[in-house]
Design a protein around this motif. Structure first.
Motif, PDB file in Angstrom:
ATOM      1  N   PHE A 162       0.856  -1.190   0.000  1.00  0.00           N
ATOM      2  CA  PHE A 162       0.000   0.000   0.000  1.00  0.00           C
ATOM      3  C   PHE A 162       0.894   1.242   0.000  1.00  0.00           C
ATOM      4  N   PRO A 163       0.704   2.129  -0.979  1.00  0.00           N
ATOM      5  CA  PRO A 163       1.624   3.269  -1.151  1.00  0.00           C
ATOM      6  C   PRO A 163       1.267   4.495  -0.324  1.00  0.00           C
ATOM      7  N   TYR A 164       1.035   4.317   0.955  1.00  0.00           N
ATOM      8  CA  TYR A 164       0.827   5.490   1.796  1.00  0.00           C
ATOM      9  C   TYR A 164       1.551   5.315   3.129  1.00  0.00           C
ATOM     10  N   ALA A 165       1.636   6.424   3.861  1.00  0.00           N
ATOM     11  CA  ALA A 165       2.467   6.479   5.064  1.00  0.00           C
ATOM     12  C   ALA A 165       1.646   6.295   6.327  1.00  0.00           C
ATOM     13  N   LEU A 166       2.335   5.954   7.397  1.00  0.00           N
ATOM     14  CA  LEU A 166       1.734   5.904   8.726  1.00  0.00           C
ATOM     15  C   LEU A 166       2.031   7.218   9.435  1.00  0.00           C
ATOM     16  N   SER A 167       1.003   7.825  10.020  1.00  0.00           N
ATOM     17  CA  SER A 167       1.175   9.057  10.764  1.00  0.00           C
ATOM     18  C   SER A 167       0.303   9.013  12.004  1.00  0.00           C
ATOM     19  N   HIS A 168       0.317  10.090  12.778  1.00  0.00           N
ATOM     20  CA  HIS A 168      -0.521  10.153  13.975  1.00  0.00           C
ATOM     21  C   HIS A 168      -1.920  10.654  13.656  1.00  0.00           C
ATOM     22  N   LYS A 169      -2.148  11.034  12.382  1.00  0.00           N
ATOM     23  CA  LYS A 169      -3.469  11.457  11.944  1.00  0.00           C
ATOM     24  C   LYS A 169      -3.557  11.301  10.436  1.00  0.00           C
ATOM     25  N   ASP A 170      -4.782  11.328   9.912  1.00  0.00           N
ATOM     26  CA  ASP A 170      -4.974  11.259   8.470  1.00  0.00           C
ATOM     27  C   ASP A 170      -4.642  12.623   7.881  1.00  0.00           C
ATOM     28  N   GLU A 171      -3.673  12.642   6.984  1.00  0.00           N
ATOM     29  CA  GLU A 171      -3.213  13.919   6.449  1.00  0.00           C
ATOM     30  C   GLU A 171      -2.376  13.707   5.195  1.00  0.00           C
ATOM     31  N   VAL A 172      -2.096  14.820   4.527  1.00  0.00           N
ATOM     32  CA  VAL A 172      -1.138  14.830   3.435  1.00  0.00           C
ATOM     33  C   VAL A 172       0.166  15.381   3.994  1.00  0.00           C
ATOM     34  N   LEU A 173       1.250  14.613   3.847  1.00  0.00           N
ATOM     35  CA  LEU A 173       2.538  14.956   4.434  1.00  0.00           C
ATOM     36  C   LEU A 173       3.536  15.415   3.382  1.00  0.00           C
ATOM     37  N   ARG A 174       4.433  16.278   3.816  1.00  0.00           N
ATOM     38  CA  ARG A 174       5.608  16.573   3.006  1.00  0.00           C
ATOM     39  C   ARG A 174       6.679  15.547   3.353  1.00  0.00           C
ATOM     40  N   PHE A 175       7.157  14.849   2.344  1.00  0.00           N
ATOM     41  CA  PHE A 175       8.179  13.826   2.492  1.00  0.00           C
ATOM     42  C   PHE A 175       9.477  14.387   1.929  1.00  0.00           C
ATOM     43  N   TYR A 176      10.406  14.746   2.814  1.00  0.00           N
ATOM     44  CA  TYR A 176      11.643  15.395   2.379  1.00  0.00           C
ATOM     45  C   TYR A 176      12.648  14.370   1.869  1.00  0.00           C
ATOM     46  N   THR A 177      13.280  14.706   0.764  1.00  0.00           N
ATOM     47  CA  THR A 177      14.178  13.778   0.091  1.00  0.00           C
ATOM     48  C   THR A 177      15.508  13.674   0.836  1.00  0.00           C
ATOM     49  N   PRO A 178      16.187  12.531   0.725  1.00  0.00           N
ATOM     50  CA  PRO A 178      17.492  12.371   1.386  1.00  0.00           C
ATOM     51  C   PRO A 178      18.545  13.259   0.739  1.00  0.00           C
ATOM     52  N   TYR A 217      10.950  18.054  -1.622  1.00  0.00           N
ATOM     53  CA  TYR A 217      10.030  17.125  -0.972  1.00  0.00           C
ATOM     54  C   TYR A 217       8.946  16.702  -1.953  1.00  0.00           C
ATOM     55  N   VAL A 218       8.243  15.646  -1.595  1.00  0.00           N
ATOM     56  CA  VAL A 218       7.049  15.227  -2.323  1.00  0.00           C
ATOM     57  C   VAL A 218       5.913  15.171  -1.322  1.00  0.00           C
ATOM     58  N   GLU A 219       4.707  15.322  -1.787  1.00  0.00           N
ATOM     59  CA  GLU A 219       3.547  15.219  -0.904  1.00  0.00           C
ATOM     60  C   GLU A 219       2.958  13.821  -1.010  1.00  0.00           C
ATOM     61  N   VAL A 220       2.690  13.207   0.138  1.00  0.00           N
ATOM     62  CA  VAL A 220       2.193  11.831   0.165  1.00  0.00           C
ATOM     63  C   VAL A 220       1.002  11.737   1.104  1.00  0.00           C
ATOM     64  N   GLN A 221       0.142  10.773   0.849  1.00  0.00           N
ATOM     65  CA  GLN A 221      -0.991  10.522   1.728  1.00  0.00           C
ATOM     66  C   GLN A 221      -0.542   9.714   2.938  1.00  0.00           C
ATOM     67  N   ALA A 222      -1.020  10.117   4.107  1.00  0.00           N
ATOM     68  CA  ALA A 222      -0.711   9.396   5.343  1.00  0.00           C
ATOM     69  C   ALA A 222      -1.999   9.129   6.108  1.00  0.00           C
ATOM     70  N   LYS A 223      -1.995   8.040   6.878  1.00  0.00           N
ATOM     71  CA  LYS A 223      -3.165   7.670   7.672  1.00  0.00           C
ATOM     72  C   LYS A 223      -2.717   7.226   9.054  1.00  0.00           C
ATOM     73  N   CYS A 224      -3.587   7.421  10.034  1.00  0.00           N
ATOM     74  CA  CYS A 224      -3.272   6.935  11.377  1.00  0.00           C
ATOM     75  C   CYS A 224      -3.601   5.447  11.459  1.00  0.00           C
ATOM     76  N   LEU A 225      -3.085   4.785  12.477  1.00  0.00           N
ATOM     77  CA  LEU A 225      -3.239   3.339  12.584  1.00  0.00           C
ATOM     78  C   LEU A 225      -4.700   2.944  12.781  1.00  0.00           C
ATOM     79  N   THR A 226      -5.461   3.749  13.490  1.00  0.00           N
ATOM     80  CA  THR A 226      -6.882   3.444  13.692  1.00  0.00           C
ATOM     81  C   THR A 226      -7.612   3.372  12.361  1.00  0.00           C
ATOM     82  N   THR A 227      -7.348   4.340  11.483  1.00  0.00           N
ATOM     83  CA  THR A 227      -7.969   4.351  10.154  1.00  0.00           C
ATOM     84  C   THR A 227      -7.555   3.127   9.354  1.00  0.00           C
ATOM     85  N   ILE A 228      -6.273   2.806   9.396  1.00  0.00           N
ATOM     86  CA  ILE A 228      -5.762   1.662   8.631  1.00  0.00           C
ATOM     87  C   ILE A 228      -6.389   0.355   9.105  1.00  0.00           C
ATOM     88  N   LEU A 229      -6.509   0.197  10.407  1.00  0.00           N
ATOM     89  CA  LEU A 229      -7.126  -1.024  10.929  1.00  0.00           C
ATOM     90  C   LEU A 229      -8.576  -1.143  10.478  1.00  0.00           C
TER      91      LEU A 229
END
Length: 233
Positions: free
Chosen positions: A106-122, A140-152
């Motif tokens: 699944f191509p999205y990130a884990l966060s503490h809330k459902d949000e769109v995150l800035r993902f800074y490049t190395p 950076y790129v913008e990515v979708q993130a979800k909290c664990l409660t939402t994912i479950l």
């Protein structure tokens, strides 16, 4: 057995040296349980021995291009691994691999809330790991993130047998969210990123203490002092 004991000795010695230098949290193993180390030297993790089966619920956050741990879980226990990573190029890399049917990406990130995150490049071109820590640049790129409660909820689960997260600095707020939501997790594997991205060792110590107070006990720490394996008591 002898070589294993020698390896364990030097592993412990290196870990203690890093703590003495202030490069790793000053914490010790808190519970003794048989465990196994699965995956490569770079991407491997320690889990409790003989605690998973084909029905176990497994979530792996932050896989990059080393999925040796996830594949080892599938090969050893027949589990389905739900793997998450929004990092650019990971999806394309996975399409080039021969993956077992039990590997679900699944191509999205884990966060503490459902949000769109800035993902800074190395900073280095040969690195793949991105981070949510603001580097003060426009790289950076913008990515979708979800909290664990939402994912479950999306996956139809109410508890997790094994959760691994290597999420480049986002783990501290995610741990707070997990503890507040009281999600049941039997084994929790966390890579802490102290001494990186401006994160202090004290931040990791505080997060570990919060996990301890919630009933999570350490059964393994990597020799580098970054990867921590907990079991919920």
């Amino acid at each position: 057995m002898y070589l294993k004991s020698i390896r364990l000795f030097f592993r412990t010695l290196k870990r203690e040296f890093n703590k003495w230098r202030g490069k790793a949290p000053r914490v010790k193993l808190q519970i003794k349980r048989p465990y196994v180390h699965l995956g490569s030297d770079y991407g491997g993790w320690s889990i409790l021995k003989d605690t998973l089966n084909a029905q176990s619920v497994v979530f792996s956050f932050g896989i990059g291009t080393d999925i040796s741990f996830d594949l080892a879980l599938i090969n050893e226990y027949g589990v389905t691994v739900n793997a998450f990573d929004p990092t650019p190029n990971v999806s394309a890399w996975l399409k080039q691999q021969q993956l077992p049917v039990q590997f679900h990406y699944f191509p999205y990130a884990l966060s503490h809330k459902d949000e769109v995150l800035r993902f800074y490049t190395p900073d280095r071109l040969d690195y793949i790991s991105h981070t949510i820590i603001d580097k003060g640049t426009d790289k950076y790129v913008e990515v979708q993130a979800k909290c664990l409660t939402t994912i479950l909820k999306e996956h139809g689960h109410t508890q997790i047998d094994l959760l691994k997260m290597d999420i480049e600095g986002a783990e501290y707020k995610v741990i707070e969210d997990i503890l507040q939501s009281k999600i049941k997790i039997k084994q929790l594997l966390v890579e802490f990123h102290h001494q990186m991205y401006g994160i202090t060792t004290e931040q990791s110590e505080k997060a570990i203490l919060a996990l301890n107070q919630a009933g999570y006990q350490l059964f393994d720490i990597s020799e580098t002092g970054y990867e921590y394996s907990f079991v919920k008591i």
